[in-house]
Design a protein around this motif. Sequence first.
Motif, mmCIF file in Angstrom:
data_model
loop_
_atom_site.group_PDB
_atom_site.id
_atom_site.type_symbol
_atom_site.label_atom_id
_atom_site.label_comp_id
_atom_site.label_asym_id
_atom_site.label_seq_id
_atom_site.Cartn_x
_atom_site.Cartn_y
_atom_site.Cartn_z
ATOM 1 N N MET A 173 5.124 -5.682 9.554
ATOM 2 C CA MET A 173 5.604 -5.315 8.225
ATOM 3 C C MET A 173 4.985 -6.198 7.145
ATOM 4 O O MET A 173 4.615 -5.713 6.065
ATOM 5 C CB MET A 173 7.129 -5.379 8.192
ATOM 6 N N ASP A 174 4.852 -7.488 7.428
ATOM 7 C CA ASP A 174 4.175 -8.382 6.480
ATOM 8 C C ASP A 174 2.748 -7.904 6.219
ATOM 9 O O ASP A 174 2.271 -7.910 5.071
ATOM 10 C CB ASP A 174 4.146 -9.807 7.029
ATOM 11 N N ASP A 175 2.066 -7.497 7.279
ATOM 12 C CA ASP A 175 0.682 -7.037 7.142
ATOM 13 C C ASP A 175 0.602 -5.740 6.335
ATOM 14 O O ASP A 175 -0.331 -5.550 5.545
ATOM 15 C CB ASP A 175 0.047 -6.835 8.514
ATOM 16 N N LEU A 176 1.557 -4.849 6.519
ATOM 17 C CA LEU A 176 1.570 -3.609 5.739
ATOM 18 C C LEU A 176 1.771 -3.896 4.255
ATOM 19 O O LEU A 176 1.132 -3.278 3.401
ATOM 20 C CB LEU A 176 2.667 -2.671 6.241
ATOM 21 N N ILE A 177 2.657 -4.828 3.941
ATOM 22 C CA ILE A 177 2.863 -5.201 2.541
ATOM 23 C C ILE A 177 1.560 -5.729 1.945
ATOM 24 O O ILE A 177 1.142 -5.315 0.854
ATOM 25 C CB ILE A 177 3.986 -6.247 2.430
ATOM 26 N N THR A 178 0.912 -6.621 2.668
ATOM 27 C CA THR A 178 -0.356 -7.177 2.180
ATOM 28 C C THR A 178 -1.401 -6.087 2.005
ATOM 29 O O THR A 178 -2.129 -6.059 1.000
ATOM 30 C CB THR A 178 -0.876 -8.240 3.166
ATOM 31 N N THR A 233 6.946 -1.243 -1.491
ATOM 32 C CA THR A 233 5.542 -1.531 -1.792
ATOM 33 C C THR A 233 4.705 -0.267 -1.697
ATOM 34 O O THR A 233 3.838 -0.011 -2.556
ATOM 35 C CB THR A 233 4.995 -2.597 -0.814
ATOM 36 N N ILE A 234 4.942 0.545 -0.676
ATOM 37 C CA ILE A 234 4.218 1.817 -0.552
ATOM 38 C C ILE A 234 4.560 2.733 -1.718
ATOM 39 O O ILE A 234 3.680 3.341 -2.341
ATOM 40 C CB ILE A 234 4.554 2.497 0.787
ATOM 41 N N GLU A 235 5.840 2.831 -2.030
ATOM 42 C CA GLU A 235 6.297 3.717 -3.099
ATOM 43 C C GLU A 235 5.700 3.328 -4.439
ATOM 44 O O GLU A 235 5.380 4.197 -5.274
ATOM 45 C CB GLU A 235 7.822 3.671 -3.172
ATOM 46 N N GLU A 236 5.536 2.029 -4.668
ATOM 47 C CA GLU A 236 5.042 1.548 -5.953
ATOM 48 C C GLU A 236 3.527 1.399 -6.004
ATOM 49 O O GLU A 236 2.982 1.018 -7.052
ATOM 50 C CB GLU A 236 5.708 0.205 -6.271
ATOM 51 N N ALA A 289 -2.127 -4.856 11.105
ATOM 52 C CA ALA A 289 -2.495 -3.757 10.211
ATOM 53 C C ALA A 289 -3.957 -3.952 9.848
ATOM 54 O O ALA A 289 -4.505 -5.051 9.971
ATOM 55 C CB ALA A 289 -1.618 -3.732 8.957
ATOM 56 N N ALA A 290 -4.587 -2.869 9.436
ATOM 57 C CA ALA A 290 -6.004 -2.935 9.098
ATOM 58 C C ALA A 290 -6.287 -1.949 7.973
ATOM 59 O O ALA A 290 -5.535 -0.982 7.765
ATOM 60 C CB ALA A 290 -6.866 -2.613 10.320
ATOM 61 N N ALA A 340 -8.897 4.425 0.700
ATOM 62 C CA ALA A 340 -8.588 3.355 1.646
ATOM 63 C C ALA A 340 -7.683 3.910 2.737
ATOM 64 O O ALA A 340 -6.681 4.563 2.441
ATOM 65 C CB ALA A 340 -7.908 2.185 0.940
ATOM 66 N N ASP A 341 -8.036 3.660 3.988
ATOM 67 C CA ASP A 341 -7.211 4.074 5.118
ATOM 68 C C ASP A 341 -6.495 2.840 5.668
ATOM 69 O O ASP A 341 -7.145 1.919 6.162
ATOM 70 C CB ASP A 341 -8.067 4.704 6.220
ATOM 71 N N VAL A 342 -5.179 2.826 5.556
ATOM 72 C CA VAL A 342 -4.371 1.723 6.072
ATOM 73 C C VAL A 342 -3.845 2.114 7.451
ATOM 74 O O VAL A 342 -3.238 3.179 7.608
ATOM 75 C CB VAL A 342 -3.201 1.401 5.130
ATOM 76 N N TYR A 343 -4.084 1.263 8.427
ATOM 77 C CA TYR A 343 -3.685 1.553 9.801
ATOM 78 C C TYR A 343 -2.608 0.589 10.279
ATOM 79 O O TYR A 343 -2.707 -0.626 10.051
ATOM 80 C CB TYR A 343 -4.874 1.411 10.753
#
Length: 262
Positions: free
Chosen positions: A36-41, A94-97, A9-10, A18-21
């Motif tokens: 998934m770990d990277d998306l959470i971070t 995490t996204i929802e919150e 993820a980036a 912020a653009d999360v990829y």
Amino acid sequence: MESVGSGLAAIDWHDDRADVYLSRPDKRNAMTVPLMDDLITAFERVDADEDIRAATLLGEGPVFCAGMDLEMMRDRVEPDAGIDRNKFPEVLETIEETRQPVVVGIKRAAPAGAFELTLPCDFRIIGRNAKYGLLEVQLGTFPHAGGTQRLPRLVGLSKAKEIVLTGEFVDPEEAADIGLAHEVVDTDDVDERAKAFADKLCENAPLGLRNAKKALNAALETPLEQGLAYERQLAYEIDDTHDYREGFEARLEGREPEFRGE
């Protein structure tokens, strides 16, 4: 673009967006545990950044996300697979919150788990030809990372049953008609339109955006009287702030407000 964690993820940081990829384009951004770990971070970092007013969730390369990595899903039932079944629900929570509103760009494909990945986002921009649906009943299971719970809150129980129990793709135009997608655009325009939508949100007061999101997220899960009290509490928190005074003063003076998030 800044890589996160294992590099799957980036984040592309801008002044207030912020653009999360998802950054696994060679595998059509299919999700694995490291991704998934990277998306959470990534979303935890976005949430913690006081300068960010809105975020996007995008797929690097031509496809948003092909869903879960099929080899991972096949192997996860093995006793020694070592796959945390709670990881994907943690991503969605995490996204929802995340305090800032999140706009997801759905280009070309978002089946099954990728569909569920879009549900906790606040706005969904979808490409005209996107393959978008919950296919799990065709794969021997059913959507169980929030698909049966979040989807009815968006489109109603009857339509959610149709989408889940048929396992068929939802036409993008229909997705817009039923309130699942917020806008349908040409495939090549999805990412830029998602960014532009987020930029429009960034023009507004960050404290107002964040507290309004909290109140709205609570609306369908809270009795009306309790929800109204929570709404007032969140509003009172903002009353004695620079942004509250600045918003009204700017409107009275006929100028653009200069919000500071404080």
